[in-house]
Design an enzyme around this catalytic site. Structure first.
Site, PDB file in Angstrom:
ATOM      1  N   LYS A  52      55.192  46.282  37.279  1.00 21.67           N
ATOM      2  CA  LYS A  52      54.846  47.394  36.549  1.00 21.67           C
ATOM      3  C   LYS A  52      54.879  48.722  37.339  1.00 21.67           C
ATOM      4  O   LYS A  52      54.887  49.731  36.507  1.00 21.67           O
ATOM      5  CB  LYS A  52      53.475  47.080  36.044  1.00 21.67           C
ATOM      6  CG  LYS A  52      53.339  46.400  34.991  1.00 21.67           C
ATOM      7  CD  LYS A  52      52.540  46.452  33.831  1.00 21.67           C
ATOM      8  CE  LYS A  52      52.585  45.448  32.764  1.00 21.67           C
ATOM      9  NZ  LYS A  52      52.327  44.004  33.126  1.00 21.67           N
ATOM     10  N   SER A  77      43.354  45.969  32.093  1.00 24.02           N
ATOM     11  CA  SER A  77      42.607  45.353  33.305  1.00 24.02           C
ATOM     12  C   SER A  77      43.261  44.882  34.303  1.00 24.02           C
ATOM     13  O   SER A  77      43.094  44.206  35.072  1.00 24.02           O
ATOM     14  CB  SER A  77      41.811  44.138  32.516  1.00 24.02           C
ATOM     15  OG  SER A  77      42.741  43.355  31.850  1.00 24.02           O
ATOM     16  N   GLU A 203      57.263  33.017  26.935  1.00 24.50           N
ATOM     17  CA  GLU A 203      55.917  33.348  26.841  1.00 24.50           C
ATOM     18  C   GLU A 203      54.950  32.043  26.734  1.00 24.50           C
ATOM     19  O   GLU A 203      55.472  31.005  26.893  1.00 24.50           O
ATOM     20  CB  GLU A 203      55.717  33.595  25.203  1.00 24.50           C
ATOM     21  CG  GLU A 203      56.401  35.076  24.872  1.00 24.50           C
ATOM     22  CD  GLU A 203      56.337  35.117  23.244  1.00 24.50           C
ATOM     23  OE1 GLU A 203      55.649  36.136  22.990  1.00 24.50           O
ATOM     24  OE2 GLU A 203      56.501  34.204  22.465  1.00 24.50           O
ATOM     25  N   GLY A 207      50.467  32.524  22.989  1.00 25.18           N
ATOM     26  CA  GLY A 207      50.649  33.703  22.742  1.00 25.18           C
ATOM     27  C   GLY A 207      52.328  33.524  22.332  1.00 25.18           C
ATOM     28  O   GLY A 207      52.896  34.534  22.807  1.00 25.18           O
ATOM     29  N   ASP A 209      53.668  34.907  19.861  1.00 26.71           N
ATOM     30  CA  ASP A 209      53.957  35.889  18.936  1.00 26.71           C
ATOM     31  C   ASP A 209      55.266  36.415  19.020  1.00 26.71           C
ATOM     32  O   ASP A 209      56.210  36.715  17.799  1.00 26.71           O
ATOM     33  CB  ASP A 209      52.884  37.093  18.893  1.00 26.71           C
ATOM     34  CG  ASP A 209      53.043  37.717  20.385  1.00 26.71           C
ATOM     35  OD1 ASP A 209      52.460  37.004  21.130  1.00 26.71           O
ATOM     36  OD2 ASP A 209      53.392  38.813  20.454  1.00 26.71           O
ATOM     37  N   SER A 304      57.579  37.863  37.908  1.00 23.51           N
ATOM     38  CA  SER A 304      57.288  39.386  37.920  1.00 23.51           C
ATOM     39  C   SER A 304      56.066  39.752  38.459  1.00 23.51           C
ATOM     40  O   SER A 304      55.939  41.104  38.489  1.00 23.51           O
ATOM     41  CB  SER A 304      56.911  39.360  36.262  1.00 23.51           C
ATOM     42  OG  SER A 304      56.082  38.428  35.754  1.00 23.51           O
TER      43      SER A 304
HETATM   44  C1  LIG Z   1      52.413  42.939  32.487  1.00 30.84           C
HETATM   45  C2  LIG Z   1      53.198  41.903  32.841  1.00 30.84           C
HETATM   46  C3  LIG Z   1      54.033  41.077  32.374  1.00 30.84           C
HETATM   47  C4  LIG Z   1      54.366  41.277  31.057  1.00 30.84           C
HETATM   48  O1  LIG Z   1      55.147  42.507  30.806  1.00 30.84           O
HETATM   49  P1  LIG Z   1      55.684  43.033  29.354  1.00 30.84           P
HETATM   50  O2  LIG Z   1      56.406  44.416  29.813  1.00 30.84           O
HETATM   51  O3  LIG Z   1      54.303  43.596  28.763  1.00 30.84           O
HETATM   52  O4  LIG Z   1      56.255  42.198  28.635  1.00 30.84           O
HETATM   53  C5  LIG Z   1      54.613  40.056  32.989  1.00 30.84           C
HETATM   54  N1  LIG Z   1      54.270  39.636  34.354  1.00 30.84           N
HETATM   55  C6  LIG Z   1      53.324  40.595  34.985  1.00 30.84           C
HETATM   56  C7  LIG Z   1      53.029  39.988  36.149  1.00 30.84           C
HETATM   57  C8  LIG Z   1      52.579  41.350  34.275  1.00 30.84           C
HETATM   58  O5  LIG Z   1      52.053  42.145  35.023  1.00 30.84           O
END
Ligand SMILES: *Cc1c(COP(=O)(O)O)cnc(C)c1O
Length: 319
Positions: A52, A77, A203, A207, A209, A304
């Protein structure tokens, strides 16, 4: 709103000096288990512990001088809060983060530690979007959304751009999906750098969706899903930016259960020696739980993030 590979490439130039070029890891054990050649893009090693940072820094860096001076507001959060707070600190932009009173203490402290002003709200009785919009209006601050913004999606896509630069073309790319900023950005990079690559969003079952929106080509909105994948507790994909991009560039969706996610977290911990948060393990989980046949394929998997409360994880492991 269209986002192009040119936007991803420009984002990469913008964030390069500040963001880490995270490692791409491989594992002989996982290759043997799946019969595939697997490359993990490890954003758990990104600054503040998740991808992010890429999108937040890309968005803040493009504000005008007066906007930078007045500052930004974000509601989250989780990782988006820390990403905006750290980007603000690095770029000299004041940040205000709206967080629920029951947010984990470590996340509150991390966000304050980056110099953000934290405004607490009662998640059960107050609407965080409204509070944030009000703050933005009163103080003249810019609201930075967590995924449904072209600069956010373009920034997140730089993770896949770096992956392809390292691996060359891939047959398959698996990406965790909440609101779809990471998935849409990575899909844009994939279709440009490796046009034959199939891009799959993953997903939590609770969730799903995104999978249903994709299949029905109509945005599905759900109640906050009950899942340990807290980064994917989103009500829907982004109506303006991420959903249209996903319809255009993504090939499919898969879902995994919380139980499967926990198993994957511990597997990655034990075998690859990496700490991954539940949401961060979504894509790896789909591969390891054989939700698709990857045999003989060259596969990219985005890990991620790695921000997990280890005391909580240890309790889950003990069960
Ligand atoms: C926010 C987040 C996601 C999902 O990312 P999006 O761009 O909202 O799809 C996946 N993994 C981690 C660790 C995140 O912080």
């Amino acid at each position: 709103m269209a986002v192009t590979f040119g936007d991803v490439a420009a984002a990469h130039e913008r964030i390069k000096a500040a963001a880490k070029r995270t490692p791409v890891l491989t594992s002989a054990t996982i290759d043997a288990l799946t019969g595939a050649q697997v490359h993990f893009k490890c954003e758990n090693f990104q600054r503040m512990g998740a991808f992010k940072f890429r999108g937040a820094y890309n968005a803040l860096a493009q504000l005008s001088a007066p906007q930078k001076k007045r500052g930004v507001v974000a509601f989250s959060s989780g990782n988006h809060a820390q990403a905006v707070a750290l980007s603000g600190k690095l770029l000299g932009v004041p940040t205000t983060i709206v967080m629920p009173t029951d947010a984990p203490k470590v996340k509150l402290e991390a966000t304050r530690g980056y110099g953000a002003e934290v405004i607490l709200y009662d998640a059960h009785n107050e609407d965080r979007q409204k509070i944030s919009e009000q703050l933005a209006a009163e103080r003249g601050m810019t609201l930075i959304p967590p995924f449904d913004h072209p600069h956010i999606a373009a920034g997140q896509g730089t993770a896949a751009k770096e992956l392809f630069e390292e691996t060359g073309p891939l047959d398959l790319l698996l990406v965790p999906c909440g609101g779809g900023g990471l998935l849409s950005g990575c899909a844009i990079a994939a279709k440009h750098l490796s046009p034959q690559c199939r891009v799959i969003g993953v997903e939590p079952v609770a969730g799903d969706d995104g999978a249903r929106s994709f299949a029905s080509k109509t945005l599905q909105i759900i109640r906050t899903p009950d899942t340990i994948a807290d980064g994917a507790r989103t009500a829907s994909l982004g109506e303006k930016v991420t959903f249209p991009l996903i319809l255009k560039h993504v090939d499919g969706f898969l879902t995994v259960t919380d139980e499967e996610l926990l198993n994957t977290m511990f597997f990655l911990w034990e075998r690859m020696k990496i700490v991954v948060e539940p949401t961060g393990a979504l894509a790896a989980c789909a591969l390891l739980q054989k939700k698709l046949d990857a045999k003989g394929r060259k596969v990219g998997v985005v890990i991620s993030g790695g921000n997990v409360d280890l005391a909580w994880a240890a309790r889950q492991l003990a069960r």
